[in-house]
Enzyme design. Structure first.
Site, PDB file in Angstrom:
ATOM      1  N   HIS A 149      -3.378   7.514   1.972  1.00 15.19           N
ATOM      2  CA  HIS A 149      -3.725   6.206   1.418  1.00 15.19           C
ATOM      3  C   HIS A 149      -5.155   5.883   1.826  1.00 15.19           C
ATOM      4  O   HIS A 149      -5.529   6.033   2.987  1.00 15.19           O
ATOM      5  CB  HIS A 149      -2.755   5.150   1.965  1.00 15.19           C
ATOM      6  N   CYS A 197       0.816  -1.226   0.000  1.00 22.10           N
ATOM      7  CA  CYS A 197       0.000   0.000   0.000  1.00 22.10           C
ATOM      8  C   CYS A 197       0.844   1.268   0.000  1.00 22.10           C
ATOM      9  O   CYS A 197       0.353   2.339  -0.340  1.00 22.10           O
ATOM     10  CB  CYS A 197      -0.955  -0.001   1.190  1.00 22.10           C
ATOM     11  N   ASN A 253      -9.971  -0.221  -0.723  1.00 17.79           N
ATOM     12  CA  ASN A 253      -8.522  -0.108  -0.639  1.00 17.79           C
ATOM     13  C   ASN A 253      -7.906  -0.664  -1.925  1.00 17.79           C
ATOM     14  O   ASN A 253      -7.927  -1.869  -2.155  1.00 17.79           O
ATOM     15  CB  ASN A 253      -8.027  -0.888   0.591  1.00 17.79           C
TER      16      ASN A 253
HETATM   17  N1  ACO Z   1     -18.748  -8.647   8.088  1.00 18.87           N
HETATM   18  C1  ACO Z   1     -19.306  -8.940   9.277  1.00 18.87           C
HETATM   19  N2  ACO Z   1     -18.582  -9.322  10.336  1.00 18.87           N
HETATM   20  C2  ACO Z   1     -17.261  -9.398  10.196  1.00 18.87           C
HETATM   21  C3  ACO Z   1     -16.613  -9.111   8.992  1.00 18.87           C
HETATM   22  C4  ACO Z   1     -17.412  -8.727   7.900  1.00 18.87           C
HETATM   23  N3  ACO Z   1     -16.890  -8.423   6.697  1.00 18.87           N
HETATM   24  N4  ACO Z   1     -15.273  -9.274   9.155  1.00 18.87           N
HETATM   25  C5  ACO Z   1     -15.080  -9.644  10.429  1.00 18.87           C
HETATM   26  N5  ACO Z   1     -16.280  -9.715  11.058  1.00 18.87           N
HETATM   27  C6  ACO Z   1     -16.528 -10.089  12.433  1.00 18.87           C
HETATM   28  C7  ACO Z   1     -15.421 -10.883  13.038  1.00 18.87           C
HETATM   29  O1  ACO Z   1     -15.540 -12.250  12.721  1.00 18.87           O
HETATM   30  C8  ACO Z   1     -15.622 -10.629  14.500  1.00 18.87           C
HETATM   31  O2  ACO Z   1     -16.672 -11.444  14.947  1.00 18.87           O
HETATM   32  P1  ACO Z   1     -16.604 -12.126  16.414  1.00 18.87           P
HETATM   33  O3  ACO Z   1     -16.557 -10.966  17.368  1.00 18.87           O
HETATM   34  O4  ACO Z   1     -17.855 -12.922  16.455  1.00 18.87           O
HETATM   35  O5  ACO Z   1     -15.330 -12.930  16.421  1.00 18.87           O
HETATM   36  C9  ACO Z   1     -16.118  -9.192  14.541  1.00 18.87           C
HETATM   37  O6  ACO Z   1     -16.599  -8.893  13.208  1.00 18.87           O
HETATM   38  C10 ACO Z   1     -15.049  -8.198  14.919  1.00 18.87           C
HETATM   39  O7  ACO Z   1     -13.882  -8.496  14.139  1.00 18.87           O
HETATM   40  P2  ACO Z   1     -12.598  -7.632  14.204  1.00 18.87           P
HETATM   41  O8  ACO Z   1     -11.579  -8.129  13.222  1.00 18.87           O
HETATM   42  O9  ACO Z   1     -12.180  -7.485  15.632  1.00 18.87           O
HETATM   43  O10 ACO Z   1     -13.204  -6.251  13.681  1.00 18.87           O
HETATM   44  P3  ACO Z   1     -12.597  -4.824  13.779  1.00 18.87           P
HETATM   45  O11 ACO Z   1     -13.527  -3.944  14.493  1.00 18.87           O
HETATM   46  O12 ACO Z   1     -11.159  -4.823  14.181  1.00 18.87           O
HETATM   47  O13 ACO Z   1     -12.639  -4.365  12.241  1.00 18.87           O
HETATM   48  C11 ACO Z   1     -11.127  -4.141  10.386  1.00 18.87           C
HETATM   49  C12 ACO Z   1     -11.924  -5.103  11.265  1.00 18.87           C
HETATM   50  C13 ACO Z   1     -12.115  -3.224   9.646  1.00 18.87           C
HETATM   51  C14 ACO Z   1     -10.327  -4.930   9.382  1.00 18.87           C
HETATM   52  C15 ACO Z   1     -10.217  -3.301  11.305  1.00 18.87           C
HETATM   53  O14 ACO Z   1      -9.430  -4.129  12.124  1.00 18.87           O
HETATM   54  C16 ACO Z   1      -9.343  -2.389  10.536  1.00 18.87           C
HETATM   55  O15 ACO Z   1      -9.786  -1.403  10.015  1.00 18.87           O
HETATM   56  N6  ACO Z   1      -8.033  -2.697  10.493  1.00 18.87           N
HETATM   57  C17 ACO Z   1      -7.117  -1.934   9.704  1.00 18.87           C
HETATM   58  C18 ACO Z   1      -6.736  -2.792   8.612  1.00 18.87           C
HETATM   59  C19 ACO Z   1      -6.865  -2.190   7.272  1.00 18.87           C
HETATM   60  O16 ACO Z   1      -7.500  -1.200   6.990  1.00 18.87           O
HETATM   61  N7  ACO Z   1      -6.161  -2.827   6.378  1.00 18.87           N
HETATM   62  C20 ACO Z   1      -6.094  -2.437   5.051  1.00 18.87           C
HETATM   63  C21 ACO Z   1      -4.827  -2.911   4.487  1.00 18.87           C
HETATM   64  S1  ACO Z   1      -3.505  -2.218   5.367  1.00 18.87           S
HETATM   65  C22 ACO Z   1      -3.443  -0.708   4.964  1.00 18.87           C
HETATM   66  O17 ACO Z   1      -3.733  -0.375   3.841  1.00 18.87           O
HETATM   67  C23 ACO Z   1      -3.066   0.274   6.005  1.00 18.87           C
END
Ligand code: ACO
Length: 325
Positions: A252, A115, A282
């Site tokens: 980004h 990224c 993304n």
């Molecule tokens: N739809 C519904 N539920 C989902 C989904 C989905 N697509 N994906 C995960 N869940 C569920 C999980 O299974 C979990 O369920 P559980 O509590 O029953 O186990 C629950 O949602 C919470 O999951 P988390 O992974 O803890 O969710 P979080 O609030 O952290 O959000 C996310 C996930 C959006 C990926 C977040 O961690 C984030 O924004 N991280 C940054 C990563 C990112 O943006 N990466 C992009 C690439 S890197 C970069 O470009 C910087």
């Protein structure tokens, strides 16, 4: 002492025709528009057609960048493509772009910083222009991330999309001040101890397969804002400029929560932040030039504006660029 500076001469972007909405995804995995939008700010992403490759997206964006600069491919002496989703393991996607644009002179190569690829590519092009190795460089970020997603994994497949963006950099040989147009400073960083937090499950040398995207989302989130603001502070320190002087913050486009938390930490008001992640998800190395092109085309970013770019991604890699458009 060199007086050379890289200046943006033109910009362009391209998104594949096919749009996949959050509702479309609910028919593929257990998710909802509400979950995706609340956590990421994404509503839709574009998906490359069968037979449409990263190089095709890159060429479409590059042609627009050349047209907006009023230049021909004959005027270009270097092509750098930032991509994580090359057409082939080798040769570089950049040489496919070079051939498709009808260029047989100069050089073309890829940069792999996930990224952060566009920031790394800009920093490389800027260094080569400053040293006199190149005078006009097409810097392209292009991805077909849809090809390396596990479409049964709801934790990753909802986040990414395909697209491309490009800028044409030229050289100014005049004596420069911070008020003149061009790239003012670039800063790149990496820390490979984090490489397992965001990666693919395979590769040519390890598994002999391409692999699919794997991400520890919370871990990425935990590091993102601190790393990004650190490297932006480096840009301010090296120029003496400050967040209050920024006209446009073009981060980004991974996730609005990371974007907004970063802007808050830097005291950059929301109305100066360019956000396009809603419309394309993304797109990795393509996301910054896509956002730049959107804001330049709709008249927000104007000649002479002070623009701050940043990215963070797999590796981890991260970086910043401060430029006058
Ligand atoms: N739809 C519904 N539920 C989902 C989904 C989905 N697509 N994906 C995960 N869940 C569920 C999980 O299974 C979990 O369920 P559980 O509590 O029953 O186990 C629950 O949602 C919470 O999951 P988390 O992974 O803890 O969710 P979080 O609030 O952290 O959000 C996310 C996930 C959006 C990926 C977040 O961690 C984030 O924004 N991280 C940054 C990563 C990112 O943006 N990466 C992009 C690439 S890197 C970069 O470009 C910087």
């Amino acid at each position: 002492m060199t007086l050379r500076r890289s200046v943006v001469l033109g910009h362009g972007s391209y998104l594949p025709a096919r749009v996949m909405t959050n509702d479309d995804l609910t028919r593929m995995v257990d998710t909802s528009d509400e979950w995706i939008y609340q956590r990421t700010g994404i509503r839709r992403r574009h998906i490359a057609a069968d037979g449409e490759f990263t190089s095709d997206l890159a060429v479409a964006a590059a042609r627009k960048a050349l047209a907006s600069a009023g230049k021909e491919i004959a005027d270009v002496d270097l092509i750098i493509v930032a991509t994580t989703t090359p057409d082939q393991t080798f040769p570089a996607t950049a040489v496919a772009v070079q051939a498709k644009l009808g260029m047989q002179h100069g050089a073309a190569f890829d940069i792999q910083a996930v990224c952060s690829g566009f920031i790394y590519a800009l920093a490389t092009a800027d260094g080569m222009i400053k040293s006199g190795m190149a005078r006009r460089v097409l810097v392209i970020g292009a991805e077909t991330f849809s090809r390396i997603l596990d479409w049964t994994d709801r934790t990753t497949c909802v986040l990414f999309g395909d697209g491309a963006g490009a800028v044409l950099l030229g050289v100014s040989d005049e004596e420069q001040t911070l008020d003149d147009r061009g790239i003012l400073t670039t800063h790149i960083r990496s820390d490979g101890t984090h490489r397992d937090k965001l990666n693919t499950t395979g590769g040519p040398s390890s598994t002999g397969t391409v692999g699919v995207v794997h991400m520890e989302g919370r871990e990425v989130f935990k590091y993102a804002v601190g790393m990004i603001t650190d490297v932006i502070d480096d840009a301010f320190r090296s120029t003496g400029l400050s967040a209050g002087e920024i006209d446009w913050f073009v981060p980004h486009q991974a996730n609005v929560r990371i974007i907004d938390a970063t802007a808050r930490k830097l005291d950059i008001p929301s109305e100066k932040v360019v956000r396009t992640v809603e419309d394309h998800g993304n797109t990795s190395a393509a996301s910054i030039p896509l956002a730049l092109a959107t804001a330049a085309d709709d008249g927000r970013i104007k000649k002479g504006d002070l623009v701050l770019l940043e990215a963070m991604g797999g590796g981890f890699t991260w970086g910043s660029v401060l430029l006058r458009w």
